[in-house]
Write a protein that holds these residues in place. Structure first.
Motif, PDB file in Angstrom:
ATOM      1  N   ALA A  15      27.864 -39.108  -8.351  1.00  0.00           N
ATOM      2  CA  ALA A  15      28.476 -37.875  -8.845  1.00  0.00           C
ATOM      3  C   ALA A  15      29.963 -37.816  -8.485  1.00  0.00           C
ATOM      4  O   ALA A  15      30.793 -37.408  -9.304  1.00  0.00           O
ATOM      5  N   ALA A  16      30.309 -38.242  -7.277  1.00  0.00           N
ATOM      6  CA  ALA A  16      31.716 -38.243  -6.863  1.00  0.00           C
ATOM      7  C   ALA A  16      32.529 -39.222  -7.702  1.00  0.00           C
ATOM      8  O   ALA A  16      33.639 -38.902  -8.148  1.00  0.00           O
ATOM      9  N   ILE A  17      31.986 -40.403  -7.918  1.00  0.00           N
ATOM     10  CA  ILE A  17      32.695 -41.400  -8.725  1.00  0.00           C
ATOM     11  C   ILE A  17      32.882 -40.879 -10.147  1.00  0.00           C
ATOM     12  O   ILE A  17      33.971 -40.987 -10.723  1.00  0.00           O
ATOM     13  N   ALA A  18      31.833 -40.320 -10.721  1.00  0.00           N
ATOM     14  CA  ALA A  18      31.922 -39.798 -12.090  1.00  0.00           C
ATOM     15  C   ALA A  18      32.943 -38.666 -12.166  1.00  0.00           C
ATOM     16  O   ALA A  18      33.747 -38.615 -13.099  1.00  0.00           O
ATOM     17  N   PHE A  19      32.947 -37.773 -11.181  1.00  0.00           N
ATOM     18  CA  PHE A  19      33.886 -36.656 -11.197  1.00  0.00           C
ATOM     19  C   PHE A  19      35.325 -37.156 -11.125  1.00  0.00           C
ATOM     20  O   PHE A  19      36.185 -36.709 -11.878  1.00  0.00           O
ATOM     21  N   PHE A  20      35.614 -38.075 -10.215  1.00  0.00           N
ATOM     22  CA  PHE A  20      36.989 -38.524 -10.037  1.00  0.00           C
ATOM     23  C   PHE A  20      37.466 -39.443 -11.159  1.00  0.00           C
ATOM     24  O   PHE A  20      38.655 -39.706 -11.288  1.00  0.00           O
ATOM     25  N   ARG A  21      36.574 -39.917 -11.982  1.00  0.00           N
ATOM     26  CA  ARG A  21      36.988 -40.681 -13.157  1.00  0.00           C
ATOM     27  C   ARG A  21      37.139 -39.794 -14.387  1.00  0.00           C
ATOM     28  O   ARG A  21      37.975 -40.053 -15.251  1.00  0.00           O
ATOM     29  N   ILE A  22      36.316 -38.769 -14.485  1.00  0.00           N
ATOM     30  CA  ILE A  22      36.313 -37.926 -15.678  1.00  0.00           C
ATOM     31  C   ILE A  22      37.282 -36.756 -15.557  1.00  0.00           C
ATOM     32  O   ILE A  22      37.936 -36.387 -16.532  1.00  0.00           O
ATOM     33  N   ALA A  23      37.413 -36.165 -14.387  1.00  0.00           N
ATOM     34  CA  ALA A  23      38.263 -34.985 -14.205  1.00  0.00           C
ATOM     35  C   ALA A  23      39.723 -35.237 -14.601  1.00  0.00           C
ATOM     36  O   ALA A  23      40.307 -34.389 -15.293  1.00  0.00           O
ATOM     37  N   PRO A  24      40.342 -36.349 -14.202  1.00  0.00           N
ATOM     38  CA  PRO A  24      41.733 -36.555 -14.636  1.00  0.00           C
ATOM     39  C   PRO A  24      41.876 -36.677 -16.151  1.00  0.00           C
ATOM     40  O   PRO A  24      42.872 -36.220 -16.711  1.00  0.00           O
ATOM     41  N   ALA A  25      40.896 -37.248 -16.808  1.00  0.00           N
ATOM     42  CA  ALA A  25      40.971 -37.373 -18.264  1.00  0.00           C
ATOM     43  C   ALA A  25      40.960 -35.993 -18.921  1.00  0.00           C
ATOM     44  O   ALA A  25      41.710 -35.744 -19.870  1.00  0.00           O
ATOM     45  N   PHE A  26      40.126 -35.094 -18.417  1.00  0.00           N
ATOM     46  CA  PHE A  26      40.101 -33.739 -18.969  1.00  0.00           C
ATOM     47  C   PHE A  26      41.348 -32.950 -18.576  1.00  0.00           C
ATOM     48  O   PHE A  26      41.833 -32.134 -19.347  1.00  0.00           O
ATOM     49  N   ALA A  27      41.850 -33.171 -17.378  1.00  0.00           N
ATOM     50  CA  ALA A  27      43.035 -32.434 -16.926  1.00  0.00           C
ATOM     51  C   ALA A  27      44.283 -32.828 -17.707  1.00  0.00           C
ATOM     52  O   ALA A  27      45.159 -31.999 -17.939  1.00  0.00           O
ATOM     53  N   LEU A  28      44.369 -34.083 -18.117  1.00  0.00           N
ATOM     54  CA  LEU A  28      45.562 -34.568 -18.814  1.00  0.00           C
ATOM     55  C   LEU A  28      45.410 -34.588 -20.328  1.00  0.00           C
ATOM     56  O   LEU A  28      46.335 -34.989 -21.032  1.00  0.00           O
ATOM     57  N   ARG A  29      44.262 -34.162 -20.840  1.00  0.00           N
ATOM     58  CA  ARG A  29      44.016 -34.190 -22.275  1.00  0.00           C
ATOM     59  C   ARG A  29      44.999 -33.282 -23.000  1.00  0.00           C
ATOM     60  O   ARG A  29      45.168 -32.116 -22.641  1.00  0.00           O
ATOM     61  N   GLY A  30      45.669 -33.817 -23.991  1.00  0.00           N
ATOM     62  CA  GLY A  30      46.585 -33.038 -24.791  1.00  0.00           C
ATOM     63  C   GLY A  30      47.978 -32.883 -24.209  1.00  0.00           C
ATOM     64  O   GLY A  30      48.817 -32.234 -24.802  1.00  0.00           O
ATOM     65  N   ARG A  31      48.221 -33.451 -23.050  1.00  0.00           N
ATOM     66  CA  ARG A  31      49.537 -33.350 -22.429  1.00  0.00           C
ATOM     67  C   ARG A  31      50.259 -34.686 -22.535  1.00  0.00           C
ATOM     68  O   ARG A  31      49.641 -35.735 -22.582  1.00  0.00           O
ATOM     69  N   THR A  32      51.556 -34.622 -22.560  1.00  0.00           N
ATOM     70  CA  THR A  32      52.336 -35.850 -22.540  1.00  0.00           C
ATOM     71  C   THR A  32      52.905 -36.032 -21.144  1.00  0.00           C
ATOM     72  O   THR A  32      53.276 -35.065 -20.471  1.00  0.00           O
TER      73      THR A  32
END
Length: 61
Positions: A15-32
């Motif tokens: 769960a920790a590995i999945a969170f730390f891999r997926i969370a940045p992708a969602f946080a940076l989605r749509g931003r340059t």
């Protein structure tokens, strides 16, 4: 180690590995990224390759 403890450890690690891999992708989605950030990320592949080569050069055995 009992099976229950192993499963708790394994699932929490997953769960920790999945969170730390997926969370940045969602946080940076749509931003340059800024040009400075893009430049900094450009140094990662050469640095990783240099680390692999340096490891072989320093300890070839």
């Amino acid at each position: 180690m009992p099976v229950n403890e192993f499963l708790v450890l394994w699932l929490s690690s997953w769960a920790a590995i999945a969170f730390f891999r997926i969370a940045p992708a969602f946080a940076l989605r749509g931003r340059t990224l800024s040009p400075r950030g893009t430049e900094a990320l450009g140094y990662i592949p050469p640095a990783a390759f240099a680390a692999l080569v340096a490891n072989d050069l320093i300890s070839p055995g």
